[in-house]
Design an enzyme around this catalytic site. Structure first.
Site, mmCIF file in Angstrom:
data_model
loop_
_atom_site.group_PDB
_atom_site.id
_atom_site.type_symbol
_atom_site.label_atom_id
_atom_site.label_comp_id
_atom_site.label_asym_id
_atom_site.label_seq_id
_atom_site.Cartn_x
_atom_site.Cartn_y
_atom_site.Cartn_z
ATOM 1 N N GLU A 1 0.847 -1.197 0.000
ATOM 2 C CA GLU A 1 0.000 0.000 0.000
ATOM 3 C C GLU A 1 0.879 1.242 0.000
ATOM 4 O O GLU A 1 1.983 1.254 0.546
ATOM 5 C CB GLU A 1 -0.897 -0.020 1.246
ATOM 6 C CG GLU A 1 -1.886 1.122 1.309
ATOM 7 C CD GLU A 1 -2.764 1.090 2.552
ATOM 8 O OE1 GLU A 1 -3.840 1.725 2.533
ATOM 9 O OE2 GLU A 1 -2.380 0.433 3.550
ATOM 10 N N LYS B 1 -9.441 1.694 -2.727
ATOM 11 C CA LYS B 1 -9.715 1.140 -1.404
ATOM 12 C C LYS B 1 -11.090 1.580 -0.906
ATOM 13 O O LYS B 1 -11.405 2.766 -0.872
ATOM 14 C CB LYS B 1 -8.625 1.601 -0.434
ATOM 15 C CG LYS B 1 -8.737 1.076 0.980
ATOM 16 C CD LYS B 1 -7.561 1.598 1.804
ATOM 17 C CE LYS B 1 -7.586 1.112 3.237
ATOM 18 N NZ LYS B 1 -6.425 1.637 4.006
ATOM 19 N N CYS C 1 -5.399 -3.321 2.488
ATOM 20 C CA CYS C 1 -5.198 -3.109 3.922
ATOM 21 C C CYS C 1 -6.462 -3.276 4.770
ATOM 22 O O CYS C 1 -6.904 -4.392 5.008
ATOM 23 C CB CYS C 1 -4.555 -1.739 4.140
ATOM 24 S SG CYS C 1 -3.716 -1.573 5.750
#
Length: 276
Positions: free
Chosen positions: A40, A114, A155
């Site tokens: 990330e 995300k 994540c």
């Protein structure tokens, strides 16, 4: 297929980070990796929004994206840029946290923003409000490729199992979870969450991570957990990157996905619980 998970200690200097990343990508390809994955925010780890406004770019002009896209083509590898922090045209000035999958021809075959923002209070002294600086994505992404069907996540998404079940039922064989995990939550939950998502879906889970103290031009610094992990479809840990920057390798055999799902066919269940 041989996959390589690159573990970085990115700073908030994108040019510096690109040079380090490209060196490790070249090393991984030289070792025979067919699929290389970075963590990330590969281009910039920063808690300073002013610094980010100064050094970040929109997707169309981002030097990290252009550099890694050219490298994927030159090396003839599949490359997942775990995510890049990118400027957007949003009126509120928030950035995108965007993952890219590139083909050996250097073509972007999938993008994923995300979805779940890391808005948490880990302790009395450690608070994160990712949504203050980043806009959330709205769409899950599956990429059908010659190396397998890849479900792209980032994540904090790992804490939302319904997303992974949806990706697996859509055909995902490999789940990517590039991360910059907090040391506190990493020590408590990182391995457990990744293994759980693999077990629930019968997928390979590949999670390249940021690690260590992130040096900064600004006064605001961050620390991340490291321990890039590769987890097999049966939930076994296949590789652990420890806490130093570098590369970990893992052999991916998609027949193991089929075997795991035949042994525990939970994805075949037709009853879904939508609440009371």
């Amino acid at each position: 297929m041989k996959a390589a998970l690159i573990q970085l200690n990115s700073s908030d200097d994108p040019d510096e980070n690109l040079a380090v990343t490209q060196s490790l990508v070249a090393e991984a390809a030289g070792a025979g990796a067919d699929f290389v994955l970075t963590p990330e925010v590969t281009n910039c780890v920063s808690a300073d929004r002013t610094r980010q406004q100064k050094v970040l770019h929109p997707e169309m002009t981002d030097p990290t994206l252009a550099g890694l896209q050219a490298q994927a083509r030159d090396l003839g590898i599949w490359l997942l840029i775990g995510s890049l922090a990118l400027k957007t045209e949003d009126a509120d000035g928030r950035f995108a946290n965007r993952s890219f999958l590139m083909s050996p021809e250097g073509r972007i075959v999938a993008r994923y923003d995300k979805i779940h923002m890391f808005d948490v209070q880990v302790s009395e002294t450690e608070t994160y409000r990712e949504s203050a600086g980043y806009r959330p994505g709205t769409t899950s992404v599956l990429a059908q490729t010659p190396i397998g069907c890849i479900g792209m996540t980032v994540c904090y998404d790992i804490r939302f199992p319904h997303l992974y079940r949806q990706l697996a039922r859509g055909g995902a064989q490999i789940l990517t979870v590039p991360s910059a995990f907090s040391p506190v939550t990493g020590a408590a939950h990182w391995e457990t969450l990744l293994r759980a998502r693999a077990i629930e879906t019968g997928c390979y889970v590949l999670a390249p991570a940021q690690t260590g103290q992130h040096g900064s031009v600004s006064a605001k610094r961050r620390e991340t957990f490291g321990h890039s992990l590769a987890v097999g479809p049966w939930g076994d840990i296949l590789a652990d990157g420890g806490t130093e920057p570098g590369i970990v390798y893992v052999d991916v055999d998609l027949s193991e996905v089929t075997k795991a799902r035949q042994r525990i066919p939970s994805l075949d269940a037709t009853t879904e619980f939508d609440g009371p």
